[in-house]
Design a protein around this motif. Structure first.
Motif, PDB file in Angstrom:
ATOM      1  N   GLU A   1     -11.802   7.708 -14.740  1.00  0.00           N
ATOM      2  CA  GLU A   1     -13.015   7.737 -13.924  1.00  0.00           C
ATOM      3  C   GLU A   1     -12.705   7.108 -12.569  1.00  0.00           C
ATOM      4  OE1 GLU A   1     -17.384   6.925 -15.299  1.00  0.00           O
ATOM      5  OE2 GLU A   1     -15.977   5.708 -16.490  1.00  0.00           O
ATOM      6  N   ILE A   2     -13.453   7.494 -11.546  1.00  0.00           N
ATOM      7  CA  ILE A   2     -13.335   6.880 -10.224  1.00  0.00           C
ATOM      8  C   ILE A   2     -14.615   6.114  -9.934  1.00  0.00           C
ATOM      9  CG2 ILE A   2     -13.221   7.377  -7.739  1.00  0.00           C
ATOM     10  CD1 ILE A   2     -10.534   7.765  -9.089  1.00  0.00           C
ATOM     11  N   LEU A   3     -14.481   4.811  -9.711  1.00  0.00           N
ATOM     12  CA  LEU A   3     -15.638   3.965  -9.404  1.00  0.00           C
ATOM     13  C   LEU A   3     -15.445   3.322  -8.033  1.00  0.00           C
ATOM     14  CD1 LEU A   3     -16.109   2.092 -12.824  1.00  0.00           C
ATOM     15  CD2 LEU A   3     -17.312   4.141 -12.017  1.00  0.00           C
ATOM     16  N   ILE A   4     -16.526   3.269  -7.278  1.00  0.00           N
ATOM     17  CA  ILE A   4     -16.459   2.629  -5.956  1.00  0.00           C
ATOM     18  C   ILE A   4     -16.442   1.124  -6.123  1.00  0.00           C
ATOM     19  CG2 ILE A   4     -17.625   2.341  -3.732  1.00  0.00           C
ATOM     20  CD1 ILE A   4     -19.107   5.077  -4.592  1.00  0.00           C
TER      21      ILE A   4
ATOM     22  N   LEU B   1     -11.512   1.962  -4.342  1.00  0.00           N
ATOM     23  CA  LEU B   1     -11.907   2.580  -5.609  1.00  0.00           C
ATOM     24  C   LEU B   1     -11.114   2.009  -6.773  1.00  0.00           C
ATOM     25  CD1 LEU B   1     -11.559   6.214  -4.215  1.00  0.00           C
ATOM     26  CD2 LEU B   1     -13.764   5.128  -4.717  1.00  0.00           C
ATOM     27  N   PHE B   2     -11.717   2.064  -7.964  1.00  0.00           N
ATOM     28  CA  PHE B   2     -10.972   1.807  -9.196  1.00  0.00           C
ATOM     29  C   PHE B   2     -10.717   3.135  -9.899  1.00  0.00           C
ATOM     30  CE2 PHE B   2     -13.600  -2.187  -8.981  1.00  0.00           C
ATOM     31  CZ  PHE B   2     -12.549  -3.046  -8.676  1.00  0.00           C
ATOM     32  N   GLN B   3      -9.478   3.311 -10.380  1.00  0.00           N
ATOM     33  CA  GLN B   3      -9.205   4.394 -11.309  1.00  0.00           C
ATOM     34  C   GLN B   3      -9.223   3.758 -12.701  1.00  0.00           C
ATOM     35  OE1 GLN B   3      -5.262   6.015 -10.965  1.00  0.00           O
ATOM     36  NE2 GLN B   3      -5.556   7.519 -12.618  1.00  0.00           N
ATOM     37  N   THR B   4     -10.225   4.069 -13.501  1.00  0.00           N
ATOM     38  CA  THR B   4     -10.378   3.401 -14.803  1.00  0.00           C
ATOM     39  C   THR B   4      -9.348   3.940 -15.791  1.00  0.00           C
ATOM     40  OG1 THR B   4     -11.906   5.017 -15.718  1.00  0.00           O
ATOM     41  CG2 THR B   4     -12.865   3.243 -14.399  1.00  0.00           C
ATOM     42  N   GLU B   5      -9.324   3.301 -16.958  1.00  0.00           N
ATOM     43  CA  GLU B   5      -8.326   3.720 -17.951  1.00  0.00           C
ATOM     44  C   GLU B   5      -8.534   5.141 -18.438  1.00  0.00           C
ATOM     45  OE1 GLU B   5      -8.105   0.461 -20.733  1.00  0.00           O
ATOM     46  OE2 GLU B   5      -6.681  -0.583 -19.421  1.00  0.00           O
ATOM     47  N   ASN B   6      -9.781   5.624 -18.366  1.00  0.00           N
ATOM     48  CA  ASN B   6      -9.983   7.039 -18.701  1.00  0.00           C
ATOM     49  C   ASN B   6     -10.199   7.919 -17.461  1.00  0.00           C
ATOM     50  OD1 ASN B   6     -12.389   5.825 -18.253  1.00  0.00           O
ATOM     51  ND2 ASN B   6     -13.446   6.671 -20.038  1.00  0.00           N
TER      52      ASN B   6
ATOM     53  N   VAL C   1       0.875  -1.178   0.000  1.00  0.00           N
ATOM     54  CA  VAL C   1       0.000   0.000   0.000  1.00  0.00           C
ATOM     55  C   VAL C   1       0.907   1.221   0.000  1.00  0.00           C
ATOM     56  CG1 VAL C   1      -1.711   1.330   1.291  1.00  0.00           C
ATOM     57  CG2 VAL C   1      -1.885  -1.155   1.214  1.00  0.00           C
ATOM     58  N   LEU C   2       0.744   2.091  -0.995  1.00  0.00           N
ATOM     59  CA  LEU C   2       1.592   3.274  -1.122  1.00  0.00           C
ATOM     60  C   LEU C   2       0.802   4.525  -0.779  1.00  0.00           C
ATOM     61  CD1 LEU C   2       2.541   1.106  -3.462  1.00  0.00           C
ATOM     62  CD2 LEU C   2       3.985   3.014  -4.170  1.00  0.00           C
ATOM     63  N   SER C   3       1.372   5.351   0.068  1.00  0.00           N
ATOM     64  CA  SER C   3       0.703   6.599   0.416  1.00  0.00           C
ATOM     65  C   SER C   3       1.725   7.726   0.433  1.00  0.00           C
ATOM     66  CB  SER C   3       0.023   6.480   1.776  1.00  0.00           C
ATOM     67  OG  SER C   3      -0.708   7.654   2.026  1.00  0.00           O
ATOM     68  N   PRO C   4       1.565   8.776  -0.342  1.00  0.00           N
ATOM     69  CA  PRO C   4       0.431   8.993  -1.240  1.00  0.00           C
ATOM     70  C   PRO C   4       0.525   8.153  -2.509  1.00  0.00           C
ATOM     71  CG  PRO C   4       2.044  10.757  -1.466  1.00  0.00           C
ATOM     72  CD  PRO C   4       2.537   9.874  -0.365  1.00  0.00           C
ATOM     73  N   ALA C   5      -0.642   7.947  -3.155  1.00  0.00           N
ATOM     74  CA  ALA C   5      -0.686   7.229  -4.434  1.00  0.00           C
ATOM     75  C   ALA C   5       0.043   8.043  -5.496  1.00  0.00           C
ATOM     76  CB  ALA C   5      -2.140   7.009  -4.845  1.00  0.00           C
ATOM     77  N   ARG C   6       0.603   7.340  -6.469  1.00  0.00           N
ATOM     78  CA  ARG C   6       1.319   8.020  -7.559  1.00  0.00           C
ATOM     79  C   ARG C   6       0.318   8.373  -8.669  1.00  0.00           C
ATOM     80  NH1 ARG C   6       5.516   3.133  -7.711  1.00  0.00           N
ATOM     81  NH2 ARG C   6       3.469   2.179  -7.536  1.00  0.00           N
ATOM     82  N   ILE C   7      -0.528   9.368  -8.371  1.00  0.00           N
ATOM     83  CA  ILE C   7      -1.604   9.789  -9.285  1.00  0.00           C
ATOM     84  C   ILE C   7      -1.580  11.309  -9.398  1.00  0.00           C
ATOM     85  CG2 ILE C   7      -3.139   7.820  -8.860  1.00  0.00           C
ATOM     86  CD1 ILE C   7      -4.578   9.514  -6.745  1.00  0.00           C
ATOM     87  N   SER C   8      -2.305  11.838 -10.372  1.00  0.00           N
ATOM     88  CA  SER C   8      -2.344  13.293 -10.561  1.00  0.00           C
ATOM     89  C   SER C   8      -3.170  13.946  -9.458  1.00  0.00           C
ATOM     90  CB  SER C   8      -2.975  13.618 -11.914  1.00  0.00           C
ATOM     91  OG  SER C   8      -4.355  13.295 -11.882  1.00  0.00           O
TER      92      SER C   8
ATOM     93  N   GLN D   1      -8.049  14.508  -6.099  1.00  0.00           N
ATOM     94  CA  GLN D   1      -9.212  15.292  -5.662  1.00  0.00           C
ATOM     95  C   GLN D   1     -10.519  14.578  -5.937  1.00  0.00           C
ATOM     96  OE1 GLN D   1      -9.546  17.775  -3.595  1.00  0.00           O
ATOM     97  NE2 GLN D   1      -7.324  17.511  -3.442  1.00  0.00           N
ATOM     98  N   LYS D   2     -10.595  13.981  -7.137  1.00  0.00           N
ATOM     99  CA  LYS D   2     -11.816  13.280  -7.528  1.00  0.00           C
ATOM    100  C   LYS D   2     -12.077  12.098  -6.582  1.00  0.00           C
ATOM    101  CE  LYS D   2     -12.313  12.797 -12.148  1.00  0.00           C
ATOM    102  NZ  LYS D   2     -12.280  12.086 -13.462  1.00  0.00           N
ATOM    103  N   ALA D   3     -11.024  11.356  -6.275  1.00  0.00           N
ATOM    104  CA  ALA D   3     -11.170  10.184  -5.410  1.00  0.00           C
ATOM    105  C   ALA D   3     -11.591  10.583  -3.991  1.00  0.00           C
ATOM    106  CB  ALA D   3      -9.859   9.399  -5.377  1.00  0.00           C
ATOM    107  N   ARG D   4     -10.972  11.644  -3.474  1.00  0.00           N
ATOM    108  CA  ARG D   4     -11.333  12.094  -2.119  1.00  0.00           C
ATOM    109  C   ARG D   4     -12.776  12.570  -2.075  1.00  0.00           C
ATOM    110  NH1 ARG D   4      -5.626  14.389   0.444  1.00  0.00           N
ATOM    111  NH2 ARG D   4      -6.789  14.684   2.346  1.00  0.00           N
TER     112      ARG D   4
END
Lengths: 386, 386
Positions: A264-267, A257-262, A222-229, A234-237
């Motif tokens: 999107e954030i899905l629960i 959550l899933f971060q989809t290929e485009n 588990v990595l914190s913080p995630a290596r995301i934009s 913001q969207k995930a939070r």
């Protein structure tokens, strides 16, 4: 006036596993008196509770009688007797998280419907009351392959979830109520821990990234913080906070959550308690998740969720080939690495893939922490003694 | 081969106060089994020990019998029966820190002579076997005023130390063995915690700065890192390390130092255990002092001593006008401040100036942490309930 510290107040905790054990570090720090009930006489959370009793968490009378003796009741595991919690609430007992929330989370079918009703983003799904009903729908060609099969009840650590590519894959599945879910092509599995107290104050932890073991379907890092934009962060939070608000949740809610290929954030799913994906917070955060859970359910002000340092958490699971009295091979080697802290849960016996502990690695730089985590993973082995 | 984790190994701890309690957080984290003995049936460290027994730490038989039942013996308080520790060592028991070290530290006169013999820098002094002997020396004009009087035994939290400006100031002093010490004009009171393990690996923590209450002679704030030059920092760490090496110490050694007006470093006194001046490390350091003490006495590799963030520690002492069941007034207000963590030791009854807990404040910037610490100090009151 609330007076929890060195007082007659008593917090009840259903479940005495490692989550309960780590929660007790915080009740000790605040000198808040606790009672714990667990079926295992050698439960990890036996030791630092003011009272400990052996009992079946699924048993109505056990939970009811236990709950009546405490001032606030919480749980560290979802599989507890729900009717007893409902009865306790009727009697005016404070149960946090509430029976209502637990009802919606215990059954993954109800959970999914809840997201749909509240326009919360989640993969498309369809519920089935039994395996027979699902099979029938497949025969009628109402269900496309591949899809994700999930049991509505009892899933844990990768159990109760399967990817179904063809009809024959159904054969080993149990006969229970289940759902089919779209198989989402995702970039990342993320998680956000949300804390919400009785008064409605709400805070989110930074988004974490979960790296899974390629075959065992268990979280490896588990990595914190995630290596995301920053945008995805913001969207995930925001999504996670909306879930907590929708439940009117009190306590911690871990939102996977899933971060989809485009992007999107899905629960995916939620857990209404401290969570494996938040263990890094003990070493890395201003307020760790266990202290935060206490603050939330006691209606104390929530603590800062920002991090002191980046962190990676590695689960210590029993080696696949060992059963018996546990031995942590090479633990001294990992203790020599900078920023490495092992946590040993206190289970005497190891079994294949049993969660026996975890290791936190902190560093200024998340990529460096990730490298050290890999060395830790390669070095330490959870085996049995000769 | 050493095997401490979830095993039959047992660590014995003499003393069950707050230092013992915080040490137990770490034995729980590592699942190391413990026995604690303390005279107080409601000792703070009663709860998370595997065994707890009531006993007099000064009693030879109590300490001897207790020590025989454990694998390694340590202490969280210096006033324990020394002869029992010596006997246990003769029997082959591992006692860390050693009886030899404790012998040299329990008596401040012997401690001072030890520094002199090892050319370790300390204020000039002269020992007296009794108050009468001191008075005689004054009459003979062998002693100049002002000077610092110290009792050789039993000093604690400002007791056993007095500044003597004229002969009449001697009147309230006890008849015990004592010393006169030069009154040193100093800029700062500093402290360094040194960890040394059984194999001789040694590490120092950053130098901390102790700000004293203007009248109560108790530490009010501990700042880490100290606001001193890199040169003074290096000098202080070096002196502290030399002291630990001279004692061939095993475990933690807290070395209290004076920074004189011309930046000399003089040893004031030492404590052979986790120390109030190291509490900041729980929130601020890669390895906190209690975990480090465990690592040292179990001959595990020492952990990193650097800090994640700057920190200030504030002691929570009982209000001067209150005795009775404790109440932490305004604790919720301080919990709202960023980076603030209260520690409640678990003493039911407050008394004037009794150490009831402490508060850690972490921040990127030590000066900001110091400002928040002052707000904490002004806000929280340790009073008794009506």
């Amino acid at each position: 006036m609330k007076n929890y510290f060195s007082s007659d107040f008593k917090l009840g905790i259903l479940g005495g596993g490692q989550l309960g054990k780590m929660l007790l570090y915080e009740t000790r720090k605040y000198d808040i008196a606790t009672s714990v009930v667990d079926p295992n006489p050698e439960a990890p959370a036996k030791l630092a509770a003011n009272q400990f009793q052996i009992g079946d968490l699924q048993d109505y009378e056990t939970v009811l009688q236990f709950g009546r003796k405490v001032d606030v009741l919480t749980f560290e595991i979802e599989s507890v007797n729900l009717e007893a919690l409902q009865q306790l609430e009727k009697e005016g007992k404070k149960v946090y998280p509430s029976a209502e929330t637990l009802l919606k989370i215990q059954d993954k079918g109800i959970q999914k419907q809840f997201y749909a009703e509240h326009q919360l983003p989640t993969a498309n799904f369809r519920l089935f009351t039994s395996k027979a009903e699902l099979t029938e729908a497949i025969i009628r060609k109402e269900v496309d392959f591949p899809f994700v099969w999930k049991a509505c009840k009892g899933g844990y650590d990768g159990k109760g979830v399967s990817v179904i590519k063809k009809q024959e894959d159904l054969i080993p599945l149990p006969e229970t109520a289940c759902m089919r879910e779209d198989l989402i092509p995702f970039k990342n599995e993320l998680a956000v821990i949300v804390a919400r107290n009785v008064s409605g104050e709400i805070k989110t932890y930074p988004v974490v990234e979960m790296e899974f073991h390629p075959t065992a379907n268990q979280v490896e890092y588990v990595l914190s913080p995630a290596r995301i934009s920053a945008e995805v962060e913001q969207k995930a939070r925001k999504v996670a906070m909306r879930v907590s608000e929708a439940f009117q949740h009190v306590g911690l809610l871990a939102v996977e959550l899933f971060q989809t290929e485009n992007d999107e954030i899905l629960i995916n799913e939620v857990a209404p308690r401290p969570h494996n994906s938040g263990h890094f917070s003990i070493e890395a955060s201003y307020t760790n998740q266990f202290e935060q859970h206490l603050r939330a359910i006691l209606d104390l002000p929530l603590g800062e969720t920002q991090q002191k340092l980046a962190a990676v958490m590695v689960n210590l699971v029993g080696d696949a080939d060992h059963t018996g009295n546990v031995h942590y091979q090479n633990i001294e080697e990992i203790m020599q690495m900078p920023g490495v802290t092992p946590h040993i849960y206190g289970k005497r016996e190891t079994r294949p893939f049993r969660k026996m502990g975890h290791v936190s690695i902190v560093h200024q730089d998340i990529n460096e922490a990730r490298k050290i985590a890999e060395q830790v993973k390669k070095k330490i082995k959870v085996i049995s003694k000769k």
